[in-house]
Design a protein around this motif. Structure first.
Motif, short mmCIF file in Angstrom:
data_model
loop_
_atom_site.label_atom_id
_atom_site.label_comp_id
_atom_site.label_asym_id
_atom_site.label_seq_id
_atom_site.Cartn_x
_atom_site.Cartn_y
_atom_site.Cartn_z
N VAL A 115 0.87 -1.18 0.00
CA VAL A 115 0.00 0.00 0.00
C VAL A 115 0.91 1.23 0.00
O VAL A 115 1.49 1.58 1.02
N LEU A 116 1.05 1.85 -1.16
CA LEU A 116 1.95 3.01 -1.27
C LEU A 116 1.15 4.28 -0.97
O LEU A 116 0.17 4.58 -1.65
N LEU A 117 1.55 4.99 0.07
CA LEU A 117 0.83 6.21 0.45
C LEU A 117 1.56 7.41 -0.15
O LEU A 117 2.69 7.72 0.23
N LEU A 118 0.92 8.08 -1.10
CA LEU A 118 1.56 9.19 -1.79
C LEU A 118 1.08 10.52 -1.22
O LEU A 118 -0.04 10.63 -0.72
N ARG A 146 -2.03 13.61 7.49
CA ARG A 146 -3.07 12.71 6.97
C ARG A 146 -2.53 11.29 6.83
O ARG A 146 -3.23 10.31 7.10
N TYR A 183 -3.97 7.84 8.52
CA TYR A 183 -4.27 6.59 7.81
C TYR A 183 -3.56 5.41 8.48
O TYR A 183 -4.14 4.35 8.67
N ALA A 203 -9.92 8.18 2.21
CA ALA A 203 -8.83 7.52 1.49
C ALA A 203 -9.40 6.87 0.24
O ALA A 203 -10.50 6.32 0.26
N ASN A 222 -7.97 13.92 0.91
CA ASN A 222 -8.13 12.47 0.84
C ASN A 222 -6.77 11.83 0.60
O ASN A 222 -5.98 12.34 -0.20
N GLN A 223 -6.53 10.70 1.27
CA GLN A 223 -5.25 10.02 1.12
C GLN A 223 -5.25 9.14 -0.14
O GLN A 223 -6.17 8.36 -0.35
N LEU A 224 -4.21 9.30 -0.97
CA LEU A 224 -4.04 8.44 -2.14
C LEU A 224 -3.34 7.15 -1.72
O LEU A 224 -2.22 7.19 -1.21
N VAL A 225 -4.01 6.04 -1.93
CA VAL A 225 -3.49 4.73 -1.54
C VAL A 225 -3.26 3.93 -2.81
O VAL A 225 -4.20 3.46 -3.44
N LEU A 226 -1.99 3.84 -3.22
CA LEU A 226 -1.67 3.14 -4.47
C LEU A 226 -1.42 1.67 -4.15
O LEU A 226 -0.53 1.33 -3.38
#
Lengths: 350, 350
Positions: A104-107, A116, A120, B67, B101-105
């Motif tokens: 899970v890469l958090l950018l 933030r 998460y 997220a 919002n958190q981007l979760v890749l």
């Protein structure tokens, strides 16, 4: 009705034991990576205060999601442009996938988003975190520790306070730098210069320390500041040649810096290695092979660093997995970090 | 004790209404993006069966995590090497960050990992998903829909069954291709060839359809298959010249393909655009500006596609946010997709 007595909190335990909330959380949840002496202090504080872990919170922490977060303290635009990070991520991805864990890469767009990321991580969405914290005074490591999830850092974090239980993976930046400078001295060079990286990163600071280990009494004019880019290498090389035209060797803090330095040396009519020998750091391909002449450099195994970070985290999360894969992990004596060895790769430039 | 009557399930509702579980979930939870007729069928089935949503499951779905997951149906090595994906991600990241919002890749090593991605999405860790599904017969879209989270797709998905409520963002691939071929015809070219992309991707299939719209009766020998790479463009260009030495124009399915075709044309002594005019697709920089001669091409706004995907998803998650930002979103009449316009950019090659 009897009077409500406030239950002792995790914070109270942390304060009494003199450790971080994250450390208390790890000890309470049986995670690895906490030194015995620290763990004892936490257990004593738990007993003295009569602390009972909140079951809901605890189940959030101990429930496995089979997911691991990767957090980079860089904006996404830099993360994607950086081949170094991509290589580490490759190692992480392979190891997590082999154990059926989701990466899970958090950018983020920048530092203002780090709070933030902390929320998460604290929200019970991942079992642990792998954090790349490259810069001094970065708030990210603190936020991650506050989130109370097991964490392994990539690169030596700069804080020493309460950092005794921090697990990190790094290359032997200082030892690699020493090997580079000793190699130049072994070629008979006596006026050895160093172009540093950005000194708010521990990797750059450690390489400068390695240079100084070998050249303790060196002329301060032989050190110029770079920023790990070819342009920074060019600027620093010009400065050095103006200040010390008789220099006969350069140790550049990374290969991109060395590539810039080589261009300026050619421009100024210096032959490499005859007049000036040059050594880089990283063995970043194809850069190191395509410079003119090809670059002698200090190799670090970047993909292996990523793989090892993931493995250490998974081991901490599930000690049985560690027993099932009895593989030696090199640890640096006296430190909580795992330091991977570096090797000098000889090509034509020195 | 009275006999236990099994409660009607989400599956039972889906079956009665003849829609997917994801559609039922969205209607029950008040999410946007479901056509009125479909939503009515779902509500009727809910009434007839006396379905009561499971409160725990429902709270999992309606609780906001702030997220959003981004899922690419490609191994991480290709994701990181692909400038197209990086640009879309940039648009997504900016929009999500603007709304905190958190981007979760979610990264994978390959298709065999997609089931794990589905589990993570279903696990209540994100509010929605943005999915890039580029290939035909990819199991990923189905897994994502099964996870029951609101989803916006990047690129037109290939399935038409039960796909009426699928929200996607795409460029006008077919219209852009028509514009490219009409431009070549407008220059007086009569033997116009097309080098396709990989036809298991809807973008490539749509560009071929646009070519055929304009050149319905064209010699089949004037179509050669490429794969969106310069190497594929070279191979296809050689084939075309061998088969149809009198061709006077080429529409290449993307800029990289065009770059390969230009190399072969030069090698074979054809002047561009005098002997053969060439048009690409994407306006991928710096490629399109650095070819020799610079490339006339069909521009699509890749970053805007990403931004719009994120915005559509956030609107569906929080209709109030949509009211607060009354901005027109272009929708393609008669389709659930949002199709962004393309523009022809004229440089020297045609």
């Amino acid at each position: 009705m009897s009077e409500t007595v406030p239950r002792p909190t995790l914070e109270a335990v942390a304060e009494r034991a003199g450790v971080s909330r994250a450390t208390v959380s790890r000890v309470v949840n049986g995670a690895h990576g906490v030194r015995d002496a620290l763990a004892d202090r936490v257990r004593r504080a738990v007993e003295e205060l009569g602390y009972v872990p909140n079951q809901a919170a605890r189940s959030l922490v101990t429930r496995r999601h089979d997911a691991v977060a990767v957090v980079a303290a860089e904006p996404e635009t830099r993360v994607f442009a950086d081949p170094y990070f991509a290589q580490q991520l490759r190692g992480i991805s392979k190891e997590l996938t082999a154990h059926d864990n989701q990466l899970v890469l958090l950018l983020t767009e920048g530092r203002e988003d780090h709070a933030r990321v902390g929320r998460y991580l604290a929200g019970g969405h991942v079992d642990g975190a792998l954090v790349f914290s490259l810069h001094l005074h970065d708030p990210l490591p603190g936020l991650v520790r506050g989130a109370g999830v097991p964490t392994v850092f990539g690169g030596r974090p700069d804080w020493e306070d309460d950092g005794g239980d921090v697990v990190y993976v790094d290359s032997d930046n200082r030892g690699g730098a020493r090997a580079a400078v000793r190699h130049l001295a072994g070629l008979g060079r006596t006026r050895i210069a160093h172009i540093t990286g950005p000194l708010d990163q521990t990797s750059a600071a450690d390489r400068l320390a390695g240079f100084r280990d070998v050249r303790a009494g060196a002329d301060p004019g032989l050190v110029a500041h770079g920023d790990f880019t070819p342009g920074g290498g060019e600027r620093a090389m010009r400065e050095l040649l103006d200040r010390c035209p008789d220099l006969d060797a350069v140790f550049a803090a990374n290969d991109l810096t060395a590539a810039g330095a080589l261009r300026v040396l050619r421009e100024r009519g210096r032959r490499v290695p005859d007049d000036v020998a040059v050594v880089g750091f990283d063995d970043m391909l194809p850069v190191a092979e395509q410079t003119d002449p090809p670059l002698t450099t200090v190799r670090q195994d970047i993909e292996e660093m990523g793989r090892l970070m993931a493995r250490l985290l998974l081991r901490g999360l599930d000690p049985r997995a560690a027993d099932a894969t009895p593989e030696t992990v090199p640890t640096a004596p006296g430190t909580p970090g795992v330091i991977l060895p570096t090797t000098l790769v000889r090509r034509a430039s020195a």
